[in-house]
Each structure stands twice: as C-alpha cells, then as structure tokens.
Design a protein around this motif. Structure first.
Motif, mmCIF file in Angstrom:
data_model
loop_
_atom_site.group_PDB
_atom_site.id
_atom_site.type_symbol
_atom_site.label_atom_id
_atom_site.label_comp_id
_atom_site.label_asym_id
_atom_site.label_seq_id
_atom_site.Cartn_x
_atom_site.Cartn_y
_atom_site.Cartn_z
ATOM 1 N N ARG A 79 0.848 -1.187 0.000
ATOM 2 C CA ARG A 79 0.000 0.000 0.000
ATOM 3 C C ARG A 79 0.882 1.235 0.000
ATOM 4 O O ARG A 79 1.923 1.272 0.657
ATOM 5 C CB ARG A 79 -0.925 0.020 1.225
ATOM 6 C CG ARG A 79 -1.998 1.106 1.174
ATOM 7 C CD ARG A 79 -2.852 1.133 2.437
ATOM 8 N NE ARG A 79 -3.563 -0.125 2.627
ATOM 9 C CZ ARG A 79 -3.394 -0.914 3.687
ATOM 10 N NH1 ARG A 79 -2.519 -0.581 4.622
ATOM 11 N NH2 ARG A 79 -4.086 -2.024 3.805
ATOM 12 N N TYR A 116 -8.279 9.874 0.912
ATOM 13 C CA TYR A 116 -8.574 9.412 2.276
ATOM 14 C C TYR A 116 -9.842 10.025 2.858
ATOM 15 O O TYR A 116 -10.686 9.314 3.396
ATOM 16 C CB TYR A 116 -7.389 9.713 3.199
ATOM 17 C CG TYR A 116 -7.724 9.503 4.657
ATOM 18 C CD1 TYR A 116 -7.951 8.216 5.147
ATOM 19 C CD2 TYR A 116 -7.851 10.588 5.525
ATOM 20 C CE1 TYR A 116 -8.292 8.013 6.474
ATOM 21 C CE2 TYR A 116 -8.192 10.389 6.850
ATOM 22 C CZ TYR A 116 -8.415 9.107 7.324
ATOM 23 O OH TYR A 116 -8.766 8.913 8.626
ATOM 24 N N ASP A 166 -12.948 2.926 4.245
ATOM 25 C CA ASP A 166 -12.557 1.880 3.300
ATOM 26 C C ASP A 166 -11.165 2.045 2.726
ATOM 27 O O ASP A 166 -10.816 1.367 1.760
ATOM 28 C CB ASP A 166 -13.568 1.825 2.141
ATOM 29 C CG ASP A 166 -14.959 1.438 2.610
ATOM 30 O OD1 ASP A 166 -15.064 0.644 3.548
ATOM 31 O OD2 ASP A 166 -15.940 1.939 2.030
ATOM 32 N N TRP A 167 -10.353 2.941 3.280
ATOM 33 C CA TRP A 167 -9.052 3.205 2.680
ATOM 34 C C TRP A 167 -8.149 1.969 2.677
ATOM 35 O O TRP A 167 -7.279 1.827 1.816
ATOM 36 C CB TRP A 167 -8.355 4.366 3.386
ATOM 37 C CG TRP A 167 -8.009 4.116 4.830
ATOM 38 C CD1 TRP A 167 -8.758 4.436 5.925
ATOM 39 C CD2 TRP A 167 -6.819 3.482 5.324
ATOM 40 N NE1 TRP A 167 -8.124 4.049 7.071
ATOM 41 C CE2 TRP A 167 -6.928 3.462 6.734
ATOM 42 C CE3 TRP A 167 -5.694 2.930 4.728
ATOM 43 C CZ2 TRP A 167 -5.943 2.912 7.551
ATOM 44 C CZ3 TRP A 167 -4.709 2.387 5.532
ATOM 45 C CH2 TRP A 167 -4.833 2.374 6.924
ATOM 46 N N ARG A 168 -8.374 1.059 3.620
ATOM 47 C CA ARG A 168 -7.529 -0.145 3.680
ATOM 48 C C ARG A 168 -7.717 -1.052 2.467
ATOM 49 O O ARG A 168 -6.876 -1.912 2.196
ATOM 50 C CB ARG A 168 -7.818 -0.928 4.965
ATOM 51 C CG ARG A 168 -7.260 -0.269 6.223
ATOM 52 C CD ARG A 168 -7.548 -1.102 7.465
ATOM 53 N NE ARG A 168 -6.946 -0.514 8.648
ATOM 54 C CZ ARG A 168 -7.502 0.443 9.356
ATOM 55 N NH1 ARG A 168 -8.695 0.914 8.991
ATOM 56 N NH2 ARG A 168 -6.893 0.940 10.422
ATOM 57 N N LYS A 169 -8.813 -0.880 1.753
ATOM 58 C CA LYS A 169 -9.072 -1.694 0.575
ATOM 59 C C LYS A 169 -8.330 -1.166 -0.656
ATOM 60 O O LYS A 169 -8.298 -1.835 -1.689
ATOM 61 C CB LYS A 169 -10.568 -1.741 0.286
ATOM 62 C CG LYS A 169 -11.398 -2.368 1.397
ATOM 63 C CD LYS A 169 -12.876 -2.332 1.060
ATOM 64 C CE LYS A 169 -13.717 -2.920 2.180
ATOM 65 N NZ LYS A 169 -15.175 -2.855 1.871
ATOM 66 N N ASP A 184 -5.063 0.403 -2.894
ATOM 67 C CA ASP A 184 -3.618 0.223 -3.050
ATOM 68 C C ASP A 184 -2.880 1.541 -2.853
ATOM 69 O O ASP A 184 -1.733 1.562 -2.398
ATOM 70 C CB ASP A 184 -3.308 -0.319 -4.447
ATOM 71 C CG ASP A 184 -4.013 -1.631 -4.729
ATOM 72 O OD1 ASP A 184 -3.725 -2.614 -4.026
ATOM 73 O OD2 ASP A 184 -4.863 -1.657 -5.641
ATOM 74 N N PHE A 236 -3.779 5.501 12.044
ATOM 75 C CA PHE A 236 -2.847 4.702 11.249
ATOM 76 C C PHE A 236 -1.747 4.114 12.130
ATOM 77 O O PHE A 236 -1.361 4.699 13.137
ATOM 78 C CB PHE A 236 -2.193 5.543 10.157
ATOM 79 C CG PHE A 236 -3.164 6.156 9.194
ATOM 80 C CD1 PHE A 236 -3.554 5.460 8.055
ATOM 81 C CD2 PHE A 236 -3.688 7.418 9.419
ATOM 82 C CE1 PHE A 236 -4.452 6.023 7.161
ATOM 83 C CE2 PHE A 236 -4.587 7.996 8.534
ATOM 84 C CZ PHE A 236 -4.972 7.286 7.405
ATOM 85 N N ASP A 248 1.401 0.830 8.130
ATOM 86 C CA ASP A 248 0.268 0.766 7.212
ATOM 87 C C ASP A 248 0.661 1.028 5.760
ATOM 88 O O ASP A 248 -0.047 0.625 4.843
ATOM 89 C CB ASP A 248 -0.823 1.764 7.627
ATOM 90 C CG ASP A 248 -1.736 1.193 8.699
ATOM 91 O OD1 ASP A 248 -1.823 -0.045 8.798
ATOM 92 O OD2 ASP A 248 -2.351 1.976 9.443
#
Length: 208
Positions: free
Chosen positions: A16, A47, A53-56, A58, A77, A81
C-alpha cells in the motif's frame, strides 16, 4: 510517480502506498492521474472521501493537513500501514509539523520536487549566531539532507534541459499555474501532439 508506484506494487515491495500533498487541488489532481494511469491494475482513493474503506485501496492520497488534524496520523494509522510514502512538492510538504507525518511511517520514503532546496548553503554564520533557531529551521527544510543526499546531488535528477532534449514539455491545459507540478507536465512533439498518456488535454498553441 505513477510508474514508480506501479513498480513497487507489482514487485511486491509495497502493498500500500501513501501519497502526500499539501493542497486540496493537488490531492484531486493526483488521485485523478492515478486512476487514469493505473485503473487496470490498482485502486486509488482520497482518504477523506473513503475514511472507512481506505484499507481496501492500493494507493491512498491525502493532504498532510488532513492527517495532522487532531493527530489523525497517529490515532488512525499504524507506522506499518504504508510500505511506500511519497511526498509531492517535498520542498513544502516536509516543513514544520508536516514533517512528523512523513517520518511517522516506516516504509520507503520518496520526495518529489521541481525546486529542491539546500537551505544550509544560503545561511550565514552571522545569521546563525543571531538566531540559532534559524539554522535549525533551515536544516529541517533542507530536502537534500532529509533524503540522504548530503553531497547536494539528488537521487535522480531530470532537468528542464533534459526535457527539451528528449522532446517538449508543456503545461496541461485547464489547470491554474499554482496547480501544476513537475509530474503533471506533458511531453509533446513539435506539432503539439502528446507523446505520453495524460488525464489532461494539451493546447497545441502552447508549442508554437
């Protein structure tokens, strides 16, 4: 920067990427460019628009100010991360409190700037004696020092002369001057026809 991000993600050197900017218009511009260049391979989000949903994604694009607000970069964070942290317009976005955000994450660090600053060369002994804080301020804003280029030579340099030699570089049409960055310049031929993909149009009259 899109090509480098693709390389890191494709090779698994990064899972990421965090792309830091210091102005809202650059945030939108970067996200739009990443979606245009990398939409077939990777996902990019802003962001503040995808807080849950930012973890989804790239690639996460954000202003430094968004992460500084209420120490969000610490509370929302973990240092691990992001495997690659890119600071756009690094001569501005690593100064002051913003530097804490950049240094918080432990991944690879890359600074992009068309105007690198070596403030130490501009300081004088008299000024340092008069105000020791001035020397500290200059050291904090020295992009060469920050990125380990103590020799005064950046890791990679592509000058305007190189751009002219390899083709022609032109400002993207429809952006205000203050919105234009080095990465948004478009390479065109002598007739003003684009020689590279870009989410922005060009004005051939600019090549005349």
């Amino acid at each position: 920067s899109a090509a480098l991000i693709k390389l890191f993600l494709k090779t698994g050197n990064a899972k990421r990427v965090l792309f830091l900017v210091d102005r809202l218009e650059l945030e939108v511009q970067a996200d739009k460019a990443f979606k245009a260049y990398l939409k077939n391979d990777f996902t990019s989000v802003i962001y503040k628009a995808q807080r849950d949903d930012w973890r989804k994604a790239d690639i996460v694009v954000t202003t430094v100010q968004s992460l500084l607000f209420n120490d969000k970069y610490r509370s929302m964070f973990a240092p691990t991360d992001f495997d690659l942290v890119i600071s756009d317009e690094a001569h501005r976005s690593i100064g002051g409190n913003a530097r804490a955000v950049f240094e918080y994450f432990i991944g690879y660090k890359l600074g992009l700037t068309a105007t690198p600053k070596d403030y130490l060369k501009q300081s004088s002994r008299r000024a340092s004696e008069r105000d020791p804080r001035e020397t500290e301020r200059r050291m904090m804003l020295d992009t060469y020092k920050t990125f380990g280029c103590v020799s005064g030579e950046p890791t990679y340099r592509y000058s305007l002369i190189d751009g002219v030699r390899d083709g022609f570089l032109i400002n993207p049409y429809g952006l205000f001057f203050e919105e234009i960055t080095a990465s948004s310049l478009i390479k065109v031929d002598a007739e003003g026809k684009p020689l590279m993909d870009s989410p922005f149009p060009v004005n051939p009259a600019g090549c005349v």
